[in-house]
Design a protein around this motif. Structure first.
Motif, short mmCIF file in Angstrom:
data_model
loop_
_atom_site.label_atom_id
_atom_site.label_comp_id
_atom_site.label_asym_id
_atom_site.label_seq_id
_atom_site.Cartn_x
_atom_site.Cartn_y
_atom_site.Cartn_z
N THR A 191 0.83 -1.20 0.00
CA THR A 191 0.00 0.00 0.00
C THR A 191 0.87 1.25 0.00
O THR A 191 1.99 1.23 0.47
N ALA A 192 0.32 2.34 -0.50
CA ALA A 192 1.05 3.61 -0.57
C ALA A 192 0.98 4.37 0.75
O ALA A 192 1.57 5.43 0.87
N ASP A 193 0.27 3.83 1.74
CA ASP A 193 0.17 4.51 3.03
C ASP A 193 1.48 4.41 3.83
O ASP A 193 1.62 5.05 4.86
N PHE A 194 2.40 3.58 3.37
CA PHE A 194 3.65 3.36 4.08
C PHE A 194 4.80 3.75 3.16
O PHE A 194 5.00 3.14 2.11
N ARG A 195 5.57 4.77 3.59
CA ARG A 195 6.70 5.25 2.76
C ARG A 195 7.89 5.60 3.64
O ARG A 195 7.74 6.16 4.71
N HIS A 196 9.06 5.27 3.12
CA HIS A 196 10.29 5.72 3.77
C HIS A 196 11.26 6.16 2.69
O HIS A 196 11.23 5.66 1.57
N ALA A 197 12.09 7.12 3.03
CA ALA A 197 13.13 7.62 2.13
C ALA A 197 14.27 8.10 3.01
O ALA A 197 14.42 9.29 3.26
N MET A 198 15.05 7.15 3.49
CA MET A 198 16.16 7.47 4.40
C MET A 198 17.48 7.12 3.73
O MET A 198 17.58 6.07 3.10
N THR A 199 18.46 7.98 3.92
CA THR A 199 19.79 7.69 3.40
C THR A 199 20.73 7.20 4.49
O THR A 199 21.79 6.67 4.20
N ALA A 200 20.33 7.38 5.76
CA ALA A 200 21.16 6.96 6.89
C ALA A 200 20.39 5.97 7.75
O ALA A 200 19.16 5.92 7.71
N LEU A 224 9.31 4.77 20.96
CA LEU A 224 9.04 4.63 19.53
C LEU A 224 10.19 3.79 18.99
O LEU A 224 11.36 4.08 19.28
N PHE A 225 9.88 2.74 18.26
CA PHE A 225 10.90 1.87 17.68
C PHE A 225 10.96 2.12 16.19
O PHE A 225 9.94 2.23 15.52
N MET A 226 12.19 2.19 15.66
CA MET A 226 12.39 2.31 14.22
C MET A 226 13.35 1.22 13.78
O MET A 226 14.44 1.08 14.33
N GLY A 227 12.92 0.43 12.79
CA GLY A 227 13.73 -0.67 12.29
C GLY A 227 14.72 -0.23 11.23
O GLY A 227 14.90 0.96 10.96
N GLN A 228 15.35 -1.20 10.62
CA GLN A 228 16.33 -0.94 9.57
C GLN A 228 15.64 -0.82 8.21
O GLN A 228 14.48 -1.17 8.06
N ALA A 229 16.38 -0.37 7.23
CA ALA A 229 15.84 -0.15 5.89
C ALA A 229 15.19 -1.41 5.34
O ALA A 229 14.12 -1.34 4.71
N THR A 230 15.77 -2.57 5.59
CA THR A 230 15.19 -3.82 5.08
C THR A 230 13.83 -4.11 5.72
O THR A 230 12.96 -4.68 5.07
N ASP A 231 13.65 -3.71 6.98
CA ASP A 231 12.36 -3.87 7.64
C ASP A 231 11.30 -3.00 6.96
O ASP A 231 10.17 -3.44 6.73
N ALA A 244 10.43 -4.51 3.45
CA ALA A 244 9.57 -5.69 3.55
C ALA A 244 8.13 -5.28 3.85
O ALA A 244 7.19 -5.76 3.21
N TRP A 245 7.95 -4.38 4.78
CA TRP A 245 6.61 -3.92 5.15
C TRP A 245 5.91 -3.27 3.96
O TRP A 245 4.75 -3.53 3.68
N GLU A 246 6.65 -2.41 3.26
CA GLU A 246 6.08 -1.68 2.13
C GLU A 246 5.78 -2.59 0.95
O GLU A 246 4.94 -2.27 0.11
N ARG A 274 1.59 -4.09 28.48
CA ARG A 274 2.15 -3.27 27.41
C ARG A 274 1.15 -3.20 26.27
O ARG A 274 0.36 -4.10 26.06
N ASP A 275 1.20 -2.11 25.54
CA ASP A 275 0.33 -1.92 24.38
C ASP A 275 1.22 -1.46 23.23
O ASP A 275 1.71 -0.33 23.22
N ARG A 276 1.46 -2.37 22.29
CA ARG A 276 2.27 -2.08 21.12
C ARG A 276 1.35 -1.68 19.98
O ARG A 276 0.46 -2.43 19.60
N ILE A 277 1.59 -0.49 19.42
CA ILE A 277 0.75 0.00 18.34
C ILE A 277 1.52 -0.09 17.03
O ILE A 277 2.60 0.47 16.88
N LEU A 278 0.95 -0.85 16.09
CA LEU A 278 1.51 -0.98 14.76
C LEU A 278 0.92 0.12 13.88
O LEU A 278 -0.16 0.61 14.15
N PRO A 279 1.63 0.49 12.82
CA PRO A 279 1.14 1.60 12.00
C PRO A 279 -0.01 1.24 11.08
O PRO A 279 -0.10 0.13 10.57
N THR A 280 -0.87 2.21 10.87
CA THR A 280 -1.84 2.15 9.79
C THR A 280 -1.38 3.06 8.66
O THR A 280 -1.87 2.99 7.55
N ARG A 281 -0.42 3.93 8.99
CA ARG A 281 0.22 4.81 8.00
C ARG A 281 1.51 5.33 8.62
O ARG A 281 1.59 5.56 9.82
#
Length: 184
Positions: A34-43, A65-72, A75-77, A111-118
């Protein structure tokens, strides 16, 4: 007419043999990009972003807030998702839950882990939207300071805020300043 009936029967038979599509949230992978998920990171921005001051919301505390690696993110996108992990997640801790021993020390069991909808993540901005069954809609918008992040990584984490923004939970906005931590 007979050919149409036979063709229709063949299509129905083939459709009936198809396994049902996995449903999101059941641990099966969701294969719909889906297009609701986008990343554009160089680092590499991966790690945990911890609040420098406590943020409480209805008996819950914003934990990280957790942020994964580019491969994560890739895969999600591309639609490879599970119901328990995402490349960008927010987690809250129930202040009234019992304490338990973890590999990191004492922690609350609720604990309450919230996954993204966007989400949209760049080198300078982080935007997240998700929904908690307990807390309702959760949104984060923040600005990432790449220089401070690089310095924090060189120092293996410190108290310097690297991500500042607004955490909105159930319509209530909370200013937050987050420091970086690599995790285990």
């Amino acid at each position: 007419m007979r050919k149409i009936i036979l063709a229709s029967a063949a299509v129905l038979a083939l459709t009936a043999c198809q396994p049902p599509a996995p449903r999101e949230g059941e641990g099966a992978e969701d294969a719909r990009p889906t297009a609701d998920f986008r990343h554009a990171m160089t680092a590499d921005q991966s790690g945990y972003y911890l609040p420098t001051a406590e943020v409480r919301i209805d008996g819950w505390t914003f934990d990280h807030l957790f942020m994964g690696q580019a491969t994560d993110f890739q895969a999600w996108e591309q639609g490879r998702r599970s119901g328990v992990f995402a490349p960008l997640m927010i987690e809250f801790e129930d202040r009234d839950s019992p304490m338990v021993q973890t590999e990191l020390g004492q922690s609350r069991s609720g604990r309450d882990r919230i996954l993204p909808t966007r989400y949209q993540v760049t080198d300078a901005r982080v935007e997240f939207e998700g929904r908690s069954e307990t807390l309702g809609p959760v949104r984060f918008e923040g600005v990432l300071d790449a220089g401070r992040l690089a310095e924090s990584k060189r120092n293996l984490g410190d108290e310097t805020p690297v991500l500042t923004g607004t955490l909105t939970v159930a319509g209530r906005a909370n200013p937050v300043r987050l420091r970086w931590w690599a995790g285990d």
